[in-house]
Design an enzyme around this catalytic site. Structure first.
Site, PDB file in Angstrom:
ATOM      1  CG  ASP A 113      17.888 -22.862   6.502  1.00 46.70           C
ATOM      2  OD1 ASP A 113      18.592 -23.882   6.615  1.00 46.70           O
ATOM      3  OD2 ASP A 113      16.950 -22.584   7.267  1.00 46.70           O
ATOM      4  CG  ASP A 130       2.683  -5.707  -1.029  1.00 48.02           C
ATOM      5  OD1 ASP A 130       2.489  -4.579  -1.519  1.00 48.02           O
ATOM      6  OD2 ASP A 130       2.823  -5.903   0.197  1.00 48.02           O
ATOM      7  N   GLY A 131       1.219  -9.093  -3.748  1.00 50.47           N
ATOM      8  CA  GLY A 131       1.357 -10.228  -4.662  1.00 50.47           C
ATOM      9  C   GLY A 131       0.774  -9.914  -6.033  1.00 50.47           C
ATOM     10  CG  ASN A 163       9.158  -8.481  -3.511  1.00 50.94           C
ATOM     11  OD1 ASN A 163       9.184  -7.247  -3.542  1.00 50.94           O
ATOM     12  ND2 ASN A 163       8.213  -9.153  -2.899  1.00 50.94           N
TER      13      ASN A 163
HETATM   14  N1  LIG Z   1       9.539 -15.439   5.546  1.00 53.78           N
HETATM   15  C1  LIG Z   1       9.015 -14.519   4.767  1.00 53.78           C
HETATM   16  O1  LIG Z   1       8.833 -13.371   5.115  1.00 53.78           O
HETATM   17  C2  LIG Z   1       8.678 -14.886   3.357  1.00 53.78           C
HETATM   18  C3  LIG Z   1       8.727 -16.202   2.931  1.00 53.78           C
HETATM   19  C4  LIG Z   1       8.409 -16.467   1.605  1.00 53.78           C
HETATM   20  C5  LIG Z   1       8.063 -15.428   0.730  1.00 53.78           C
HETATM   21  N2  LIG Z   1       8.017 -14.173   1.194  1.00 53.78           N
HETATM   22  C6  LIG Z   1       7.714 -13.045   0.315  1.00 53.78           C
HETATM   23  O2  LIG Z   1       6.509 -13.195  -0.357  1.00 53.78           O
HETATM   24  C7  LIG Z   1       6.687 -12.631  -1.628  1.00 53.78           C
HETATM   25  C8  LIG Z   1       5.620 -13.102  -2.538  1.00 53.78           C
HETATM   26  O3  LIG Z   1       4.459 -12.419  -2.165  1.00 53.78           O
HETATM   27  P1  LIG Z   1       3.022 -13.016  -2.468  1.00 53.78           P
HETATM   28  O4  LIG Z   1       2.026 -12.014  -2.086  1.00 53.78           O
HETATM   29  O5  LIG Z   1       3.009 -13.569  -3.841  1.00 53.78           O
HETATM   30  O6  LIG Z   1       2.990 -14.232  -1.481  1.00 53.78           O
HETATM   31  P2  LIG Z   1       2.128 -14.373  -0.149  1.00 53.78           P
HETATM   32  O7  LIG Z   1       0.697 -14.296  -0.495  1.00 53.78           O
HETATM   33  O8  LIG Z   1       2.655 -15.556   0.563  1.00 53.78           O
HETATM   34  O9  LIG Z   1       2.464 -13.047   0.661  1.00 53.78           O
HETATM   35  C9  LIG Z   1       3.668 -12.809   1.310  1.00 53.78           C
HETATM   36  C10 LIG Z   1       3.591 -11.542   2.144  1.00 53.78           C
HETATM   37  O10 LIG Z   1       4.705 -10.734   1.774  1.00 53.78           O
HETATM   38  C11 LIG Z   1       4.241  -9.395   1.589  1.00 53.78           C
HETATM   39  N3  LIG Z   1       5.061  -8.730   0.598  1.00 53.78           N
HETATM   40  C12 LIG Z   1       5.239  -9.061  -0.688  1.00 53.78           C
HETATM   41  N4  LIG Z   1       6.057  -8.170  -1.276  1.00 53.78           N
HETATM   42  C13 LIG Z   1       6.398  -7.261  -0.326  1.00 53.78           C
HETATM   43  C14 LIG Z   1       7.223  -6.119  -0.313  1.00 53.78           C
HETATM   44  N5  LIG Z   1       7.878  -5.741  -1.380  1.00 53.78           N
HETATM   45  N6  LIG Z   1       7.345  -5.423   0.838  1.00 53.78           N
HETATM   46  C15 LIG Z   1       6.709  -5.814   1.954  1.00 53.78           C
HETATM   47  N7  LIG Z   1       5.922  -6.895   2.008  1.00 53.78           N
HETATM   48  C16 LIG Z   1       5.772  -7.615   0.871  1.00 53.78           C
HETATM   49  C17 LIG Z   1       2.815  -9.542   1.124  1.00 53.78           C
HETATM   50  O11 LIG Z   1       2.114  -8.339   1.387  1.00 53.78           O
HETATM   51  C18 LIG Z   1       2.331 -10.707   1.939  1.00 53.78           C
HETATM   52  O12 LIG Z   1       1.838 -10.272   3.163  1.00 53.78           O
HETATM   53  C19 LIG Z   1       8.062 -13.038  -2.023  1.00 53.78           C
HETATM   54  O13 LIG Z   1       8.596 -12.210  -3.019  1.00 53.78           O
HETATM   55  C20 LIG Z   1       8.783 -12.938  -0.713  1.00 53.78           C
HETATM   56  O14 LIG Z   1       9.414 -11.687  -0.545  1.00 53.78           O
HETATM   57  C21 LIG Z   1       8.318 -13.878   2.489  1.00 53.78           C
HETATM   58  N1  LIG Z   2      -3.839 -11.700 -11.518  1.00 49.44           N
HETATM   59  C1  LIG Z   2      -3.363 -12.736 -10.861  1.00 49.44           C
HETATM   60  N2  LIG Z   2      -3.315 -13.969 -11.428  1.00 49.44           N
HETATM   61  C2  LIG Z   2      -2.850 -15.028 -10.743  1.00 49.44           C
HETATM   62  N3  LIG Z   2      -2.395 -14.966  -9.485  1.00 49.44           N
HETATM   63  C3  LIG Z   2      -2.414 -13.781  -8.867  1.00 49.44           C
HETATM   64  C4  LIG Z   2      -2.907 -12.608  -9.519  1.00 49.44           C
HETATM   65  N4  LIG Z   2      -2.809 -11.577  -8.655  1.00 49.44           N
HETATM   66  C5  LIG Z   2      -2.297 -12.082  -7.526  1.00 49.44           C
HETATM   67  N5  LIG Z   2      -2.071 -13.395  -7.645  1.00 49.44           N
HETATM   68  C6  LIG Z   2      -1.509 -14.277  -6.616  1.00 49.44           C
HETATM   69  O1  LIG Z   2      -2.434 -14.327  -5.554  1.00 49.44           O
HETATM   70  C7  LIG Z   2      -1.734 -14.349  -4.321  1.00 49.44           C
HETATM   71  C8  LIG Z   2      -2.348 -13.365  -3.345  1.00 49.44           C
HETATM   72  O2  LIG Z   2      -2.283 -12.086  -3.909  1.00 49.44           O
HETATM   73  P1  LIG Z   2      -2.063 -10.793  -3.023  1.00 49.44           P
HETATM   74  O3  LIG Z   2      -0.782 -10.876  -2.289  1.00 49.44           O
HETATM   75  O4  LIG Z   2      -2.232  -9.627  -3.919  1.00 49.44           O
HETATM   76  O5  LIG Z   2      -3.284 -10.828  -2.039  1.00 49.44           O
HETATM   77  P2  LIG Z   2      -3.278 -11.041  -0.491  1.00 49.44           P
HETATM   78  O6  LIG Z   2      -2.470 -12.259  -0.159  1.00 49.44           O
HETATM   79  O7  LIG Z   2      -4.705 -11.042  -0.072  1.00 49.44           O
HETATM   80  O8  LIG Z   2      -2.601  -9.721   0.014  1.00 49.44           O
HETATM   81  P3  LIG Z   2      -1.435  -9.570   1.087  1.00 49.44           P
HETATM   82  O9  LIG Z   2      -0.281 -10.272   0.447  1.00 49.44           O
HETATM   83  O10 LIG Z   2      -1.244  -8.107   1.242  1.00 49.44           O
HETATM   84  O11 LIG Z   2      -1.924 -10.246   2.305  1.00 49.44           O
HETATM   85  C9  LIG Z   2      -0.283 -14.059  -4.637  1.00 49.44           C
HETATM   86  O12 LIG Z   2       0.468 -15.235  -4.466  1.00 49.44           O
HETATM   87  C10 LIG Z   2      -0.252 -13.659  -6.071  1.00 49.44           C
HETATM   88  O13 LIG Z   2       0.857 -14.160  -6.765  1.00 49.44           O
END
Ligand SMILES: NC(=O)c1ccc[n+]([C@@H]2O[C@H](COP(=O)([O-])OP(=O)(O)OC[C@H]3O[C@@H](n4cnc5c(N)ncnc54)[C@H](O)[C@@H]3O)[C@@H](O)[C@H]2O)c1
Ligand SMILES: Nc1ncnc2c1ncn2[C@@H]1O[C@H](COP(=O)(O)OP(=O)(O)OP(=O)(O)O)[C@@H](O)[C@H]1O
Length: 567
Positions: free
Chosen positions: A441, A332-333, A411
Site C-alpha cells: 500500500d 498534536d495536529g 511526523n
Molecule cells: N493509520 C493511522 O494511524 C494514521 C493515518 C493517517 C494519518 N495519521 C497521522 O496523523 C497525523 C496528522 O495528525 P492530525 O492531527 O493532523 O490528523 P488527525 O486529526 O487525523 O489526527 C491523527 C491522530 O494522530 C495523532 N498524532 C499525530 N501526531 C502524533 C505523534 N507524533 N505521535 C502520536 N500520535 C500522533 C493525533 O493525536 C491524532 O489522534 C499524520 O502525521 C499521521 O502520522 C495516522
Molecule cells: N491553527 C490551525 N490552522 C488550521 N488548521 C489547524 C490549526 N491547528 C490545527 N489544525 C488542524 O486541525 C486538525 C485537528 O487538530 P488537532 O489534532 O490539534 O486537534 P484534535 O484532532 O482535537 O486533537 P487530537 O488529534 O489529539 O485528537 C488537524 O488536522 C490540524 O492540522
C-alpha cells in the site's frame, strides 16, 4: 544516436533524408504513385528490398553510431520505387509488419534504457550534492570550533556558567566554539530563507537570546561534553553517556509570544482570549495570533487591539525573527500545523493539551499560568525534534534548475497508492545504495517524533524523539519478509516511482498536501537542519514515557497475583 533521436531528428543530409523517408515508408505501406519501371527480376527486387531493410535495422541498432553508417547501405531511389511497386502486390506485408513491430519494440527498449541511465545519473548527482552540503556544513562547524569563543578565555570553571551568559557583541565577532552549548546569537544570525541573505539586524536585536546546554540533572556548572568520540592513548573512546537532556536558559527576557490554535473549538477560543490577556497584563508580553484568531478576538472585544498578526506569506517567513516563543492550543495536529508555518528556524514551542491524545502536548491547559511562568523564567528542558525535508523531483523537470520548494515534516512523509487500486511499486535508495522495492500500500518515512503516529499504526517501532534516526516503515507490504527499518539520521533517502509502475503514487506530508508522483518522479528526504524545539513538562524521557503510557496504554496488563505456584 538513439532510435528515438533518429526518428525525431530532422534529416539534414541526402542520406539521412533517404533513411528517414524509407523508415517512414516501412511504417505505412501505401505505395507511392509512380510508374512501373522497366523491371528488374522479382528475385532481385525481393533481395534489394530485404537488404535495404536489414541495413536500416542494423544502422538503427547502433545506439551511438553516426547516422552516416547507414548511407552506404541504402539502395538507389529507382530500386526503392520498384520495390514499393512490387510490394503492393506481394504477400511480404506480414514480414514488413513484423519488422515495423520489431523496430517499435527496439525504440521502446532504447527509450527505457536511456531513461534508466538518466535517472541513475540524476540520483548520483543529487546524492553528491547532499554529500557536498553535509561536508561543507561539517567543515564550517569544525572551523567555528577551532576559532574558539569568548567563553573559552577563562579556565575558572566556577565562573563558566555566568560567562556562558554571552556578551552578544563580543561573541558575534568570535563565533562560538560549541564546547559549552549552542549559543542563541548564532541561531539568530542564521539566514532567513528566501532571496534576502541576512535578516534585518534591528529586528534580530529585539529577540531574547538564550543558550542550550548539555547538563546533568540539576547541575548548573555548565560542564558537559559535546564531542561523542575522542581518543585516549590512541584508542577510540566515546564520551561519557551522562544525561544529555537539553536545557534552555533565557539570557534576556522573552518579549513576544505567538499563539497557534485549533480552529472551530469553543474551549480553545475562550482559553486563547484569556491567556492572551493574561500575558499582556501580567507579563507585558507582545502577542502574535493567526489572522483568523485576530478577527475573532477583535470582534469579541476591541480592547484586544494590542495583538499583532500577519497579512501574507512573506511576513510568515519573517516570524521566527520576531517571536521568542510559540504557544499551541490544541492536539498534536496543532503542533504539526505550527511547525509547518516555519520553513527555517522554529522558536521553542509550548504545547498545551486540548486534544484527545497529545503526544507532543505535555502542558495541562488548566495550569497555564504556572506553566507559562516557568517557561518565561526558565531554564526549562526541551526536546529537539528533528524534521525531514522532502524534495519532489519531477521526471519532466529534472533537467531544469528550479525544482519544487522543499517541504518540512515533523511526523512523516507517506507515499501511498492514493485512490489507485493497484499495488504501489516504489524503488528505494539510501544515499547511493539500493534498499528495496516496496510493493504494497505504500511506505512511511518518519522522524522519531512521528514514530508514535502513522508509522506505529503500520507496525513501526516507537522511538524516543531524541534518538537520531529515520524510520522506514512499509504500509501493508505484500511480502512475508519485509520488516520496518530505522536508519541513521545522516542518510538521504530517495523513493522513485519506476517507469514501469502501473500507476502513480501519492505523497502526503504530515497527513496533508497530497502530491501525485508519476512514473519517473522521485521524492528525496533527509533530516532538516531546522528542528522543532518543544518545551518539556518534566524532561524528554519522562514526557515520552508518560505519553506512551497515558496516550496508548502501552503494555498495560493486570499484574499476576503472588498467590500461586512458585519456583
Ligand atoms: N493509520 C493511522 O494511524 C494514521 C493515518 C493517517 C494519518 N495519521 C497521522 O496523523 C497525523 C496528522 O495528525 P492530525 O492531527 O493532523 O490528523 P488527525 O486529526 O487525523 O489526527 C491523527 C491522530 O494522530 C495523532 N498524532 C499525530 N501526531 C502524533 C505523534 N507524533 N505521535 C502520536 N500520535 C500522533 C493525533 O493525536 C491524532 O489522534 C499524520 O502525521 C499521521 O502520522 C495516522
Ligand atoms: N491553527 C490551525 N490552522 C488550521 N488548521 C489547524 C490549526 N491547528 C490545527 N489544525 C488542524 O486541525 C486538525 C485537528 O487538530 P488537532 O489534532 O490539534 O486537534 P484534535 O484532532 O482535537 O486533537 P487530537 O488529534 O489529539 O485528537 C488537524 O488536522 C490540524 O492540522
Amino acid at each position: 544516436m538513439s532510435l528515438d533521436e533518429l526518428a525525431d531528428k530532422e534529416a539534414s543530409s541526402p542520406e539521412e533524408i533517404q533513411l528517414v523517408q524509407s523508415d517512414a515508408k516501412f511504417r505505412s505501406f501505401s505505395p507511392p504513385p509512380i510508374p512501373i519501371p522497366a523491371s528488374p527480376s522479382i528475385t532481385s527486387l525481393v533481395d534489394s528490398v530485404s537488404d535495404e531493410r536489414l541495413d536500416v535495422m542494423a544502422s538503427h541498432q547502433s545506439e551511438n553510431g553516426s547516422i552516416s553508417t547507414a548511407s552506404s547501405t541504402v539502395s538507389s531511389l529507382e530500386s526503392e520505387k520498384a520495390a514499393y511497386e512490387f510490394l503492393a502486390q506481394t504477400p511480404i506485408k506480414s514480414t514488413d509488419a513484423h519488422l515495423v513491430e520489431f523496430s517499435e519494440a527496439m525504440r521502446t527498449v532504447a527509450k527505457a534504457l536511456r531513461q534508466v541511465a538518466e535517472g541513475k545519473a540524476a540520483a548520483q548527482a543529487e546524492a553528491a550534492e547532499w554529500k557536498r552540503k553535509y561536508e561543507s556544513e561539517m567543515a564550517h562547524k569544525q572551523q567555528s570550533k577551532i576559532k574558539g569563543c569568548g567563553s573559552c578565555i577563562s579556565n575558572d570553571i566556577d565562573k563558566l556558567a555566568s560567562q556562558l551568559t554571552l556578551d552578544t557583541a563580543a561573541s558575534d565577532q568570535l563565533g562560538c566554539c560549541g564546547k559549552h552549548g549552542i549559543c542563541s546569537h548564532e541561531v539568530l544570525q542564521d539566514e532567513v530563507p528566501g532571496p534576502i541573505p541576512r535578516p534585518n539586524h534591528r529586528m534580530v536585536g529585539r529577540k531574547a537570546s538564550f543558550k542550550l546546554s548539555w547538563g546533568c540533572n540539576g547541575d548548573k556548572n555548565g560542564q558537559h561534553k559535546h564531542d561523542f568520540v575522542s581518543f585516549e592513548k590512541g584508542d577510540i573512546t566515546t564520551a561519557e553517556r551522562s544525561n544529555k537532556q537539553i536545557l534552555l536558559k533565557w539570557e534576556s527576557q522573552p518579549q513576544t509570544v505567538l499563539f497557534i490554535t485549533k480552529p472551530n473549538s469553543n474551549s480553545v477560543r475562550v482559553l486563547c482570549a484569556e491567556m492572551v490577556r493574561w500575558l499582556k497584563e501580567h507579563k507585558n508580553i507582545n502577542v502574535f495570533v493567526e489572522p483568523r484568531v485576530s478577527k475573532e478576538l477583535l470582534t469579541e472585544d476591541s480592547s484586544y487591539n494590542f495583538i499583532q498578526t500577519w497579512d501574507n506569506d512573506e511576513e510568515i517567513k519573517l516570524l521566527h525573527t520576531k517571536v521568542d516563543l510559540i504557544v499551541t492550543l490544541g492536539g498534536d495536529g496543532t503542533v504539526l500545523w505550527a511547525a509547518s508555518l516555519f520553513k527555517g528556524p522554529v522558536p521553542p514551542v509550548v504545547a498545551f493539551s486540548l486534544g484527545s491524545l497529545g503526544f507532543m502536548t505535555p502542558f495541562p491547559s488548566e495550569q497555564y499560568r504556572d506553566c507559562l511562568d516557568n517557561v518565561l523564567n526558565g531554564p526549562f528542558s526541551i526536546t529537539l525534534r528533528n524534521r525531514l525535508q522532502c524534495h519532489v523531483i519531477r521526471d519532466a523537470a529534472k533537467d531544469e534548475l528550479v525544482t519544487e520548494e522543499p517541504i518540512l515534516v515533523l511526523n512523516e512523509v507517506t507515499i501511498d497508492r492514493g485512490i489507485s487500486s493497484y499495488l504501489t511499486y516504489l524503488e528505494c535508495y539510501c544515499d547511493s545504495s539500493f534498499v528495496t522495492c516496496v510493493q504494497g500500500d505504500g511506505l512511511i518515512i518518519s522522524t522519531t517524533s512521528g514514530s508514535t503516529a502513522y508509522s506505529l499504526a503500520a507496525g513501526g517501532s516507537m522511538v524516543h524523539p531524541q534518538v537520531p534516526g529515520i524510520l522506514f516503515t512499509p504500509i501493508c507490504p505484500h511480502s512475508l519478509s519485509f520488516r520496518p527499518l530505522i536508519l541513521p539520521e545522516y542518510v538521504t533517502l530517495r523513493v522513485q516511482v519506476p517507469y514501469n509502475s502501473r500507476g502513480s503514487a501519492w505523497a502526503s506530508f504530515d497527513g496533508k498536501d497530497r502530491k501525485q508522483l508519476s512514473p519517473g518522479d522521485a521524492l528525496i528526504c533527509s533530516i532538516s537542519p531546522w528542528p522543532v524545539p518543544t518545551a518539556c513538562l518534566v524532561d524528554s524521557t519522562t514526557d515520552f514515557l508518560r505519553s506512551i503510557h497515558e496516550g496508548l496504554h502501552w503494555n498495560l496488563r493486570k499484574s499476576q497475583s503472588f498467590d500461586g505456584p512458585r519456583d
